[in-house]
Scaffold this motif. Structure first.
Motif, PDB file in Angstrom:
ATOM      1  N   ALA A 137       0.820  -1.205   0.000  1.00 27.01           N
ATOM      2  CA  ALA A 137       0.000   0.000   0.000  1.00 27.01           C
ATOM      3  C   ALA A 137       0.859   1.263   0.000  1.00 27.01           C
ATOM      4  CB  ALA A 137      -0.932  -0.002   1.219  1.00 27.01           C
ATOM      5  N   VAL A 138       1.887   1.282   0.857  1.00 33.12           N
ATOM      6  CA  VAL A 138       2.768   2.455   0.926  1.00 33.12           C
ATOM      7  C   VAL A 138       3.531   2.633  -0.379  1.00 33.12           C
ATOM      8  CG1 VAL A 138       4.778   3.453   2.098  1.00 33.12           C
ATOM      9  CG2 VAL A 138       2.977   2.350   3.439  1.00 33.12           C
ATOM     10  N   GLU A 139       4.002   1.515  -0.964  1.00 39.72           N
ATOM     11  CA  GLU A 139       4.730   1.582  -2.233  1.00 39.72           C
ATOM     12  C   GLU A 139       3.835   2.155  -3.328  1.00 39.72           C
ATOM     13  OE1 GLU A 139       8.088   1.729  -3.597  1.00 39.72           O
ATOM     14  OE2 GLU A 139       8.193   0.028  -2.243  1.00 39.72           O
ATOM     15  N   ALA A 140       2.589   1.712  -3.361  1.00 39.41           N
ATOM     16  CA  ALA A 140       1.645   2.221  -4.365  1.00 39.41           C
ATOM     17  C   ALA A 140       1.412   3.720  -4.172  1.00 39.41           C
ATOM     18  CB  ALA A 140       0.319   1.456  -4.263  1.00 39.41           C
ATOM     19  N   ILE A 141       1.304   4.151  -2.936  1.00 42.20           N
ATOM     20  CA  ILE A 141       1.123   5.578  -2.661  1.00 42.20           C
ATOM     21  C   ILE A 141       2.354   6.372  -3.089  1.00 42.20           C
ATOM     22  CG2 ILE A 141       0.888   7.287  -0.803  1.00 42.20           C
ATOM     23  CD1 ILE A 141      -0.810   5.220   0.699  1.00 42.20           C
ATOM     24  N   PHE A 142       3.536   5.851  -2.774  1.00 41.10           N
ATOM     25  CA  PHE A 142       4.775   6.535  -3.165  1.00 41.10           C
ATOM     26  C   PHE A 142       4.835   6.745  -4.681  1.00 41.10           C
ATOM     27  CE2 PHE A 142       7.558   5.235   0.726  1.00 41.10           C
ATOM     28  CZ  PHE A 142       7.012   6.297   1.442  1.00 41.10           C
ATOM     29  N   PHE A 143       4.453   5.706  -5.444  1.00 36.92           N
ATOM     30  CA  PHE A 143       4.543   5.805  -6.905  1.00 36.92           C
ATOM     31  C   PHE A 143       3.480   6.730  -7.489  1.00 36.92           C
ATOM     32  CE2 PHE A 143       7.487   2.255  -6.859  1.00 36.92           C
ATOM     33  CZ  PHE A 143       8.296   2.529  -7.952  1.00 36.92           C
ATOM     34  N   GLN A 144       2.528   7.148  -6.674  1.00 34.85           N
ATOM     35  CA  GLN A 144       1.552   8.139  -7.121  1.00 34.85           C
ATOM     36  C   GLN A 144       2.013   9.570  -6.839  1.00 34.85           C
ATOM     37  OE1 GLN A 144      -1.218   7.286  -8.887  1.00 34.85           O
ATOM     38  NE2 GLN A 144      -0.363   5.209  -8.752  1.00 34.85           N
ATOM     39  N   ILE A 145       3.179   9.702  -6.195  1.00 35.62           N
ATOM     40  CA  ILE A 145       3.701  11.031  -5.846  1.00 35.62           C
ATOM     41  C   ILE A 145       5.036  11.227  -6.566  1.00 35.62           C
ATOM     42  CG2 ILE A 145       4.339  12.586  -3.961  1.00 35.62           C
ATOM     43  CD1 ILE A 145       2.674  10.836  -2.098  1.00 35.62           C
ATOM     44  N   PRO A 146       5.041  11.888  -7.722  1.00 35.07           N
ATOM     45  CA  PRO A 146       6.264  12.030  -8.516  1.00 35.07           C
ATOM     46  C   PRO A 146       7.437  12.618  -7.735  1.00 35.07           C
ATOM     47  CG  PRO A 146       4.359  12.740  -9.781  1.00 35.07           C
ATOM     48  CD  PRO A 146       3.876  12.510  -8.385  1.00 35.07           C
ATOM     49  N   ALA A 147       7.171  13.538  -6.828  1.00 39.18           N
ATOM     50  CA  ALA A 147       8.259  14.169  -6.080  1.00 39.18           C
ATOM     51  C   ALA A 147       9.020  13.136  -5.256  1.00 39.18           C
ATOM     52  CB  ALA A 147       7.700  15.267  -5.167  1.00 39.18           C
ATOM     53  N   ILE A 148       8.308  12.203  -4.649  1.00 36.09           N
ATOM     54  CA  ILE A 148       8.961  11.167  -3.846  1.00 36.09           C
ATOM     55  C   ILE A 148       9.740  10.212  -4.741  1.00 36.09           C
ATOM     56  CG2 ILE A 148       8.541   9.169  -2.358  1.00 36.09           C
ATOM     57  CD1 ILE A 148       6.246  10.667  -1.094  1.00 36.09           C
ATOM     58  N   VAL A 149       9.141   9.824  -5.870  1.00 40.22           N
ATOM     59  CA  VAL A 149       9.815   8.919  -6.800  1.00 40.22           C
ATOM     60  C   VAL A 149      11.091   9.559  -7.343  1.00 40.22           C
ATOM     61  CG1 VAL A 149       9.631   7.688  -8.988  1.00 40.22           C
ATOM     62  CG2 VAL A 149       7.677   7.762  -7.432  1.00 40.22           C
TER      63      VAL A 149
END
Length: 240
Positions: free
Chosen positions: A45-57
């Protein structure tokens, strides 16, 4: 006199899991592996959320090259050490859960570059690649943990070898980062062997070194070994 008598009375030591009745052992294992499964779901779930936030990626990828990768590894090792000390150093359940969540989030962040590369390499077959890596990892993890639980063998003797192996691996990672050479397939194979040894050791610790109410802390160690195995299984599959 009453206070002196209470002070002199020996405190009852809580038994280790191996000394519990079979029903209590089963309940402990169920709780521990239930928390491992919960940690895996939280990781997804956290990984999926991270990949939805370009700044974090973008930030994670910016740390994945050169000496900044060493900083990322250092930060991850610090977070890991902090989470483990939090989980093992207290009987407070909320603190143990906080440690587990901290560790899961740290794992999710450091996995961003690897999963991103795997998605790029696999293209339309990305889902199949991740599923293959997950199936292989879970199969190996299940087999290794089952071997310990069925035999009740104490694998504490692996600690020294694992410590030396991880220091050698860290040295190779640092050298490869600083001097720009690829560690290659055999390094990943070696790390899978280390991860397998870590799973045996952590499962053995769960049986012989943990107490009845330490299932959250036990799940943290097992989750860490599981994710290390998944990292290098995915690395090998992504390099094909």
């Amino acid at each position: 006199m009453e206070e002196i008598r209470q002070f002199n009375e020996p405190q009852v030591q809580e038994p280790m899991v191996a000394d519990l009745a079979q029903e209590e052992q089963v309940a402990f294992y169920r709780k521990t592996y239930g928390h491992v499964a919960g940690a895996v779901l939280l990781f997804i779930a956290v990984e999926a959320i991270f990949f939805q936030i370009p700044a974090i990626v973008n930030f994670a990828f910016s740390l994945a090259e050169g000496w900044t990768w060493l900083l990322l590894l250092g930060g991850f090792m610090f977070a890991t050490s902090k989470a483990e000390s939090m989980a093992m150093g207290t009987t407070d359940r909320n603190t143990q859960y906080a440690a587990l969540v901290l560790y899961v989030v740290a794992e999710a962040f450091i996995f961003i570059p690897l999963i991103g590369i795997a998605l790029y390499v696999a293209g339309e077959g990305a889902a199949e690649l991740l599923n293959q890596a997950a199936i292989i990892t879970l199969s190996l993890f299940s087999g290794l943990t089952a071997a310990v639980l069925l035999t009740k063998k104490d694998f504490s003797f692996l600690k020294t070898g694992l410590t030396i192996g991880f220091f050698i691996a860290l040295g190779l990672i640092i050298a490869g980062t600083l001097f720009g050479f690829d560690l290659g397939l055999w390094f990943s194979v070696g790390m899978i062997v280390l991860a397998a040894g870590s799973i045996l050791y952590q499962t053995s610790q769960m049986v012989h070194k943990y107490k009845q109410e330490q299932y959250v802390a036990a799940s943290l160690g097992l989750f860490g070994a599981l994710m290390l195995l998944f990292w290098y299984v995915l690395s090998i599959l992504s390099s094909d």
